[in-house]
Design a protein around this motif. Structure first.
Motif, PDB file in Angstrom:
ATOM      1  N   ARG A  30      49.147  44.756  26.273  1.00 53.38           N
ATOM      2  CA  ARG A  30      50.486  44.661  27.007  1.00 53.38           C
ATOM      3  C   ARG A  30      50.466  43.423  27.909  1.00 53.38           C
ATOM      4  N   HIS A  31      49.598  42.926  27.673  1.00 48.43           N
ATOM      5  CA  HIS A  31      49.590  41.479  28.936  1.00 48.43           C
ATOM      6  C   HIS A  31      48.127  41.053  27.907  1.00 48.43           C
ATOM      7  N   GLY A  32      48.828  40.195  27.127  1.00 46.96           N
ATOM      8  CA  GLY A  32      48.284  39.026  26.026  1.00 46.96           C
ATOM      9  C   GLY A  32      47.380  38.126  27.452  1.00 46.96           C
ATOM     10  N   TRP A  33      47.526  37.654  27.995  1.00 48.68           N
ATOM     11  CA  TRP A  33      47.084  36.579  29.377  1.00 48.68           C
ATOM     12  C   TRP A  33      45.176  37.565  29.444  1.00 48.68           C
ATOM     13  N   LEU A  34      45.417  38.753  29.311  1.00 44.13           N
ATOM     14  CA  LEU A  34      44.187  39.118  29.911  1.00 44.13           C
ATOM     15  C   LEU A  34      43.073  38.896  28.867  1.00 44.13           C
ATOM     16  N   GLN A  37      39.237  35.650  29.602  1.00 39.97           N
ATOM     17  CA  GLN A  37      38.796  36.274  30.766  1.00 39.97           C
ATOM     18  C   GLN A  37      37.662  35.355  31.326  1.00 39.97           C
ATOM     19  N   ASN A  38      37.471  34.151  30.716  1.00 39.79           N
ATOM     20  CA  ASN A  38      36.633  33.159  31.264  1.00 39.79           C
ATOM     21  C   ASN A  38      37.481  32.361  32.191  1.00 39.79           C
ATOM     22  N   ALA A  39      38.455  32.130  31.772  1.00 41.77           N
ATOM     23  CA  ALA A  39      39.463  31.374  32.876  1.00 41.77           C
ATOM     24  C   ALA A  39      40.202  32.235  33.520  1.00 41.77           C
ATOM     25  N   ILE A  40      40.164  33.087  33.815  1.00 45.77           N
ATOM     26  CA  ILE A  40      40.475  34.119  34.652  1.00 45.77           C
ATOM     27  C   ILE A  40      39.504  34.220  36.146  1.00 45.77           C
ATOM     28  N   GLY A  41      38.289  34.488  35.793  1.00 44.09           N
ATOM     29  CA  GLY A  41      36.995  34.695  36.187  1.00 44.09           C
ATOM     30  C   GLY A  41      36.935  32.860  36.963  1.00 44.09           C
ATOM     31  N   PHE A  42      37.063  32.320  36.510  1.00 42.44           N
ATOM     32  CA  PHE A  42      36.549  30.639  36.974  1.00 42.44           C
ATOM     33  C   PHE A  42      37.962  30.139  38.176  1.00 42.44           C
ATOM     34  N   GLY A  43      39.053  30.688  37.553  1.00 40.79           N
ATOM     35  CA  GLY A  43      41.009  30.430  38.089  1.00 40.79           C
ATOM     36  C   GLY A  43      40.021  31.252  39.867  1.00 40.79           C
ATOM     37  N   ASP A 314      34.963  47.077  31.956  1.00 40.91           N
ATOM     38  CA  ASP A 314      36.055  45.728  32.666  1.00 40.91           C
ATOM     39  C   ASP A 314      35.787  45.003  33.937  1.00 40.91           C
ATOM     40  N   PRO A 315      36.565  43.643  34.350  1.00 42.21           N
ATOM     41  CA  PRO A 315      36.138  43.015  35.499  1.00 42.21           C
ATOM     42  C   PRO A 315      37.579  43.940  36.534  1.00 42.21           C
ATOM     43  N   PHE A 316      37.258  43.768  37.764  1.00 36.70           N
ATOM     44  CA  PHE A 316      37.318  44.248  39.062  1.00 36.70           C
ATOM     45  C   PHE A 316      39.342  44.582  39.195  1.00 36.70           C
ATOM     46  N   TYR A 317      39.676  42.835  38.679  1.00 37.46           N
ATOM     47  CA  TYR A 317      41.584  43.316  38.707  1.00 37.46           C
ATOM     48  C   TYR A 317      41.693  43.979  37.693  1.00 37.46           C
ATOM     49  N   ILE A 318      41.168  43.796  36.341  1.00 39.46           N
ATOM     50  CA  ILE A 318      41.876  45.361  35.389  1.00 39.46           C
ATOM     51  C   ILE A 318      41.463  47.124  36.040  1.00 39.46           C
TER      52      ILE A 318
END
Length: 356
Positions: A30-34, A37-43, A314-318
């Motif tokens: 439902r949330h394609g941006w997830l 993962q690499n970009a989210i983590g580095f962000g 799963d990373p912490f935000y998920i």
């Protein structure tokens, strides 16, 4: 490690794992941006680093008060802790060693009071395999299994005090585990090496500075209450010109963050009488309302860490995004919620039998 082999996952563990994975998959779809993962983590890494640096600059320019810097930087470094944990599980840049180690290094430099993260990886993987057992040195290191009192309170947020106040056990525990057949000779060598270098180099230096600062002001406070003062040598007072800013912008925030994280983690994990390999007995969900001030500095760890024991990927935000639905699954399958009796039982799941 060569501890007694854990039993395979129980049917209940497999059910919980399957249902949480389904919840996670649904959220990911439902949330394609997830998927980035690499970009989210580095962000998140970049945001936390920038936030920490900006707080430091504002303090040094006299714009932000010390208390605000300590609180806000404790929050930024709590994000870095979650990223380190995810990096230990190879969730970001698994195939890019340079970026992976770049993030690990940056996180380590901004959280200098902790165990070296590359060493912690070995302890943490072992923790997942043998959670709550005698060889689970990661959790035991932050006081899991100790009786509650002033000693444990002091050790919860200060890694070096945790070593100093248990130095005999700290140095002899690997040998004792080996003699009891719980670890192999190679494990013994590894544990001894970890004991010697785990806080090197940053942790030892950071705690030395912190203890100097605390003792200096504590002694001055006692002298003031006694109606006198301490004639410190100039070489001592001169150090405060650089120590005090470092305490405010980096060390004190991390000591606050560490205390909050370790208080929650060391009380939500069970120890000593949980069944080996049974994930439902490894930890509880600890999200009672009065812990929220502490949860703020460890990204709701008490509420979400039990999910991680079942689904590591799963990373912490998920995990946070799955928490509401995952809690229903955990509760329906017997995972405990807010079992505050563990404070009295020193992390045991059950009351000790009364002596005859």
């Amino acid at each position: 490690m060569a501890t007694a082999p854990a039993r395979g996952k129980s049917a209940t563990d497999k059910t919980i794992q399957r249902e949480i994975i389904a919840i996670s998959d649904d959220i990911r779809q439902r949330h394609g941006w997830l998927k980035h993962q690499n970009a989210i983590g580095f962000g998140i890494f970049s945001l936390a680093v920038i936030g920490t640096v900006v707080n430091a600059v504002l303090y040094l320019q006299g714009i932000m008060p010390a208390w605000a810097v300590i609180v806000l930087t404790a929050f930024w470094t709590s994000l870095l802790h979650e990223l380190e944990h995810d990096l230990i599980h190879l969730m970001y840049f698994k195939k890019n060693k340079f970026m992976h180690n770049l993030m690990m290094t940056g996180i380590y430099l901004l959280r200098p009071n902790v165990i070296n993260p590359w060493i912690r990886r070995h302890l943490h993987f072992h923790h997942h395999k043998h959670s709550g057992m005698e060889t689970d040195l990661e959790e035991r290191g932050i006081t899991n299994g100790e009786k509650w009192g002033l000693k444990r309170l002091l050790m919860v947020g200060d890694g070096m005090l945790s070593v100093y106040l248990r130095v005999g056990k700290y140095l002899t525990e690997p040998t004792r585990l080996y003699r009891r057949g719980l670890i192999t000779k190679q494990d013994l060598k590894n544990f001894r090496l970890i004991s010697l270098v785990s806080y090197s180099p940053l942790g030892i230096a950071t705690h030395a500075i912190w203890h100097f600062f605390v003792l200096y002001h504590l002694i001055n406070g006692v002298a003031w209450m006694a109606g006198t003062s301490v004639a410190w040598p100039e070489v001592v007072t001169a150090q405060l010109s650089w120590i005090t800013p470092l305490i405010v912008v980096l060390i004190a925030p991390n000591m606050l963050r560490t205390f909050c994280l370790h208080f929650i983690s060391s009380n939500m994990h069970y120890y000593g009488d949980n069944e080996p390999g049974k994930i439902t007995e490894q930890c509880q969900v600890l999200n009672v309302w009065w812990l929220w001030p502490m949860q703020a500095f460890c990204f709701n760890f008490g509420s979400t860490h039990a999910i991680h024991h079942f689904v590591v990927r799963d990373p912490f935000y998920i995990r946070q995004m799955t928490a509401k639905r995952a809690h229903v699954v955990l509760k329906e399958n017997g995972v405990r919620f807010n079992d505050l009796g563990t404070f009295r039982r020193a992390n045991r799941m059950h009351e000790k039998p009364q002596a005859a």
